[in-house]
Design a protein around this motif. Structure first.
Motif, short mmCIF file in Angstrom:
data_model
loop_
_atom_site.label_atom_id
_atom_site.label_comp_id
_atom_site.label_asym_id
_atom_site.label_seq_id
_atom_site.Cartn_x
_atom_site.Cartn_y
_atom_site.Cartn_z
N LEU A 35 6.43 -8.38 -72.46
CA LEU A 35 7.31 -8.86 -71.10
C LEU A 35 7.89 -10.13 -71.30
O LEU A 35 7.19 -10.97 -71.79
N GLU A 36 9.20 -10.36 -71.10
CA GLU A 36 10.01 -11.22 -71.16
C GLU A 36 9.42 -12.42 -69.75
O GLU A 36 9.06 -11.87 -68.79
N ILE A 37 9.28 -13.56 -70.25
CA ILE A 37 9.23 -14.47 -69.26
C ILE A 37 10.45 -14.81 -68.27
O ILE A 37 11.47 -15.26 -68.88
N GLY A 38 10.45 -14.47 -67.09
CA GLY A 38 11.61 -14.89 -66.40
C GLY A 38 11.79 -16.16 -65.79
O GLY A 38 10.99 -17.01 -66.05
N THR A 98 5.92 -21.44 -72.59
CA THR A 98 6.38 -20.11 -72.29
C THR A 98 6.26 -19.26 -73.23
O THR A 98 7.28 -18.35 -73.50
N ARG A 153 9.17 -19.46 -66.14
CA ARG A 153 9.82 -20.62 -66.82
C ARG A 153 9.53 -21.89 -65.79
O ARG A 153 9.13 -23.03 -66.26
N ARG A 174 2.63 -15.53 -70.88
CA ARG A 174 2.68 -15.40 -69.52
C ARG A 174 1.38 -15.99 -68.47
O ARG A 174 0.54 -16.12 -69.26
N ARG A 188 6.93 -3.03 -75.47
CA ARG A 188 7.47 -4.02 -75.38
C ARG A 188 6.87 -5.35 -74.92
O ARG A 188 6.12 -5.17 -73.65
#
Length: 94
Positions: free
Chosen positions: A6-9, A55, A13, A58, A4
């Motif tokens: 990784l989401e940018i937190g 964004t 941001r 990362r 998956r």
């Protein structure tokens, strides 16, 4: 199963916004800043920088440290809460 992404937190941001805000305040284009980062020994294309600012990509810690140095700033300043003015340039910086 593929990994998956990784989401940018929120910190990522905020750092991306601070990088762009400081870059614009210093009068650098994305190409100019990427060249400055590369000259410091961290190869970076303007496309990679653009993706960080938008964004889409990362910003790892090594990128953050090199970008901050190229901007004449500190990593902490880029991670701090947004302010209306970028950190002042230091004498003797790049």
């Amino acid at each position: 199963m593929p990994p998956r992404p990784l989401e940018i937190g929120p910190a990522g941001r905020a750092a991306a916004q601070a990088i762009e805000r400081t870059r614009v305040a210093r009068g650098y284009s994305q190409r100019q800043l990427a060249a400055r980062v590369t000259a410091l020994g961290r190869p970076m294309t303007f496309t990679a920088l653009s993706r960080i600012e938008r964004t889409v990509r990362r910003c790892d810690i090594d990128d953050l440290v090199a970008i901050a140095a190229a901007l004449g700033s500190s990593p902490n300043a880029l991670l701090a809460a947004p302010s209306s003015r970028p950190e002042p340039l230091r004498v003797g910086g790049i």
